[in-house]
Enzyme design. Structure first.
Site, mmCIF file in Angstrom:
data_model
loop_
_atom_site.group_PDB
_atom_site.id
_atom_site.type_symbol
_atom_site.label_atom_id
_atom_site.label_comp_id
_atom_site.label_asym_id
_atom_site.label_seq_id
_atom_site.Cartn_x
_atom_site.Cartn_y
_atom_site.Cartn_z
ATOM 1 C CD GLU A 133 -14.845 5.728 -40.791
ATOM 2 O OE1 GLU A 133 -14.911 5.098 -41.860
ATOM 3 O OE2 GLU A 133 -15.492 5.410 -39.783
ATOM 4 C CE1 TYR A 168 -19.049 4.503 -44.253
ATOM 5 C CE2 TYR A 168 -16.723 4.954 -44.640
ATOM 6 C CZ TYR A 168 -17.729 4.450 -43.850
ATOM 7 O OH TYR A 168 -17.433 3.920 -42.635
ATOM 8 C CG ASP A 172 -19.939 0.353 -45.028
ATOM 9 O OD1 ASP A 172 -21.173 0.225 -44.856
ATOM 10 O OD2 ASP A 172 -19.115 -0.325 -44.407
#
Length: 327
Positions: free
Chosen positions: A33, A113, A131
């Site tokens: 991520e 996010y 996102d």
DNA sequence: AAAACGGGGAT
DNA sequence: ATCCCAGTTTT
């Protein structure tokens, strides 16, 4: 059949085969991520594999030298991510993994996010990640210019939040793409408001782009019997912690044998242009000498040892432009 | 709210 | 040349 079930069915059949999905564990999902922030999967994948070879576990990362982490990160950009990752690893090695969303969200480098993505995938929490992909999909799905966090948290499927978020991301990355979206292949077409209205490419609206200024730099190639003089940038800010050739911003045309903040150019070598996010760099590369006070901030290394120091892409290009003439 | 923060691939 | 990518942090 409601659109969430349709989306999840599409995901099971079409999802991208990504390494951190095959065997999800906190270290790999977290690393993925962070690496994917403002970065395409295709660009990030080789870095992900290389990073895990070099630092296989959280403990390995926590014990590593920051320079070694930066070395693996060179070329991926946004180096604050690597610094935060390293610092956070040392913290997590002691405290263990967060067990709730606030715990994840507190970590350096984990924002709205990333916190929601990780918490939904690893902990199964019903949080809607937003996102760039999901923002575009929702903008078209609801034919509305602005997509809020509240909307995403309302829409997420509480039965499978991780898969739901990743399904929307994959849809945005492979079908609901920015230009020339593949609406005929889209499982959500029957529910898509923008499609019904024939206005798919109107969403999301383009943002006006601020003009990008150009900055001219004097870059000095200073060689002595000790080697080539290089220096490490400050730990914070642009390209923090990376190495570079001595350089400074110049406002006027460069004249030989003039002192620019301790840099004294003698013979012009090359022009190298490089684009950063908020300015374009024009590197004027000169062979020259350093004032003693600048030399103190630098160290001399042999050309063959350049690989041992993490140089940004811009300075790698500068070095490539001059190494054939000066070695 | 706006700026800072990298680099690369597609168009 | 422009867009934009599994955004976050600082000002």
């Amino acid at each position: 059949m409601d659109w969430r079930q349709t989306l999840l069915a599409w995901y099971l059949a079409h999802r991208r085969d990504l390494p951190w999905r095959r065997d999800p564990d906190p270290y790999r999902v977290w690393l993925a991520e962070v690496m994917l922030q403002q970065t395409r999967v295709s660009q990030m994948l080789p870095y992900f594999e290389r990073f895990l070879v070099r630092f296989p576990t959280l403990a390995d990362l926590a014990q590593a030298d920051l320079n070694a982490v930066l070395q693996v990160w060179v070329g991926l950009g946004y180096y604050g991510r690597a610094r935060n990752l390293h610092r956070t690893a040392q913290q997590l090695a002691v405290e263990g993994w967060p067990q709730d969303y606030p715990g994840w969200r507190k970590l350096p480098g984990v924002g709205d996010y990333t916190g929601r993505a990780v918490a939904s995938v690893l902990l199964g929490l019903p949080l809607g990640a937003v996102d760039g992909n999901i923002r575009r999909v929702y903008s078209r799905f609801f034919a509305q210019p602005v997509v809020t966090q509240v909307l995403a948290d309302q829409q997420v499927d509480p039965k499978a939040p991780g898969d739901f978020n990743q399904a929307l991301m994959d849809l945005g990355a492979t079908v609901c793409i920015p230009r020339q979206p593949k609406c005929p292949a889209c499982p959500l077409q029957p529910w898509c408001q923008a499609y019904q209205q024939g206005r798919v490419t109107e969403f999301p609206p383009r943002k006006p782009k601020p003009p990008v200024p150009e900055r001219v730099f004097l870059v000095l190639v200073a060689q002595t019997e000790d080697g080539l003089w290089v220096r490490q940038r400050p730990a914070q800010g642009l390209l923090g912690g990376l190495w570079e050739l001595p350089n400074c911003v110049v406002q006027e045309p460069i004249q030989a044998k003039t002192d620019y903040e301790g840099l004294v150019p003698r013979v012009w070598q090359a022009t190298v242009k490089h684009q950063y996010t908020h300015f374009h760099a024009n590197f004027q590369v000169w062979q020259g000498t350093l004032a003693p006070r600048v030399q103190q901030q630098c160290s001399a290394i042999d050309w063959v040892d350049l690989d041992q120091h993490p140089f940004s892409k811009g300075f790698q290009r500068v070095l490539a432009a001059v190494r054939t003439k000066l070695t």
